[in-house]
Scaffold this active site. Structure first.
Site, PDB file in Angstrom:
ATOM      1  N   LYS A 109      -9.633   2.120   1.727  1.00 23.34           N
ATOM      2  CA  LYS A 109     -10.209   2.336   0.394  1.00 23.34           C
ATOM      3  C   LYS A 109     -11.729   2.264   0.398  1.00 23.34           C
ATOM      4  CE  LYS A 109      -6.411   1.543  -2.702  1.00 23.34           C
ATOM      5  NZ  LYS A 109      -5.837   0.820  -3.818  1.00 23.34           N
ATOM      6  N   LYS A 151       0.763   8.394   2.884  1.00 21.00           N
ATOM      7  CA  LYS A 151       1.598   7.738   1.866  1.00 21.00           C
ATOM      8  C   LYS A 151       1.486   8.465   0.517  1.00 21.00           C
ATOM      9  CE  LYS A 151       0.188   4.009  -0.493  1.00 21.00           C
ATOM     10  NZ  LYS A 151       0.139   2.738  -1.213  1.00 21.00           N
ATOM     11  N   LYS A 157      -0.685   7.145  -6.099  1.00 21.28           N
ATOM     12  CA  LYS A 157      -1.087   7.594  -7.431  1.00 21.28           C
ATOM     13  C   LYS A 157      -2.531   8.064  -7.451  1.00 21.28           C
ATOM     14  CE  LYS A 157      -0.179   3.084  -9.189  1.00 21.28           C
ATOM     15  NZ  LYS A 157      -0.770   1.929  -8.494  1.00 21.28           N
TER      16      LYS A 157
END
Ligand code: AQP
Length: 341
Positions: free
Chosen positions: A120, A203, A206
């Protein structure tokens, strides 16, 4: 002196961030299993971790809506607020208090090794929030505040639960106590890691910029069918044995999704569909996904019409959560040496 080892009552805790719409990955990896865990004789505590969500920017109005929508997603997926404690994290301030103590237990090096931090923050880590770096210490607090012993999560969260154990071990060791249990990640079922429909090595998430990469729990039947029809696959027919899916990430993903939605094993699915082309399998999968997900999206939409009802469920859940959290935090502060009345 070491405190006598307390007996820990088996207790389930898990959380989901209200950082966007729910995906099929969240449903199969988490929500569906949260609902199943309610009937296994253990207390179940489920949290909307809004304090984790703001480790990356969230528009305040969107965060409010997403939190309520997530609560609706929990309930529509079968989490019963009477059977489980269901609330949002920021209503129970004890999470932040214990999180601070664990910031002082966890080591910088442990955090730097976290895959989610590396993914991230990426190359832009100097600009990432301090909260994003410290996230796993707050997650450890979320779990240990309730002396939870079982943490149902998807594969991607395994490392964070392991770090929670490391924090519990170090706290117990440093303070000569056995106050915190060592919680177990519970990662089971056919779809513990649902992959993107566009790239079988990534993966389903969202926050993926491509909406075609995921199925959202709010997608209608046409959108679900369209995304599955366009999902990336290979030209081969489906195998009859799991061995045949080994080098075929996209095919494996679609079979895993089918198995998890239908409460079957991958072996059982392949026994039925082995030899079929994707042109035949994809419509089967789309029909199954629509049958399982439509009632959830319909119920979510109904619940979202009464936000005040959702808010009162969360407030009541927070009150119940605090009853467990307060004595645990109080004892922790005593162990650490903080003076309290
Ligand atoms: N693709 C997935 N397959 C299986 N389980 C998954 N989970 C998430 N994606 C998958 C599980 O859902 C729970 C809640 O996750 P989260 O939303 O709190 O955080 P996340 O893991 O970071 O989920 P996303 O969708 O990838 O969110 P963003 O894009 O915001 O980072 C966890 O139990 C997780 O394992």
């Amino acid at each position: 002196m070491t405190e006598a080892a307390p007996q820990f009552t088996p207790r389930v805790f898990s959380g989901i961030q209200p950082s966007g719409g729910l995906t099929l990955g969240n449903y199969l990896g988490a929500l569906k299993r949260f609902a199943d865990a309610q009937d296994q004789g253990m207390e179940t505590i489920y949290c909307m971790v809004d304090m984790h969500a703001i480790t990356v920017w969230q528009d305040p109005d969107a965060l409010r809506r997403q939190t309520r929508e997530l609560a609706a997603g929990f309930i529509a997926s079968g989490v019963d607020p009477e059977k489980s404690i269901l609330y949002n994290q920021s209503q129970v301030g004890e999470h932040a208090q214990l999180g601070w103590i664990f910031n002082c237990v966890a080591r910088m090096g442990w955090m730097q090794r976290m895959t989610q931090w590396k993914d991230k923050a990426g190359k832009n880590s100097q600009n990432a929030s301090l909260g994003l770096f410290a996230y796993p210490a707050l997650m450890a607090a979320d779990i240990l505040l309730y002396h939870a012993t079982h943490v149902p999560v998807g594969e991607d969260q395994k490392q964070h639960v392991e770090l929670t154990r490391d924090i519990a071990i170090k706290f117990n060791h440093d303070y000569g106590t056995e106050f915190f249990p060592l919680p177990e990640p519970v990662i089971e079922g056919a779809a513990t890691r649902v992959m993107s429909l566009r790239d079988g090595t990534k993966k389903m998430s969202k926050s993926d910029p491509s909406d075609m990469s995921r199925i959202n729990l709010t997608d209608d039947a046409d959108a679900i069918a369209n995304k599955i029809r366009k999902a990336r696959t290979d030209p081969e027919a489906l195998p009859s044995e799991t061995e045949g899916l080994k080098e075929r990430a996209e095919a494996r993903n679609l079979v895993n999704i089918y198995a998890a939605l239908n409460d079957q094993t991958v072996e059982q699915v392949l026994a039925d569909v082995g030899g079929k082309q994707f042109s035949e399998f994809k419509p089967m999968l789309a029909d199954l996904a629509v049958a399982k997900l439509s009632p959830i999206s319909t119920e979510m939409a109904r619940l979202m019409e009464a936000p005040e009802e959702i808010d009162s469920i969360l407030t009541r859940g927070a009150d119940r959560a605090r009853e467990i959290a307060q004595p645990v935090l109080k004892r922790t502060l005593e162990i650490v040496g903080m003076v309290h009345g």
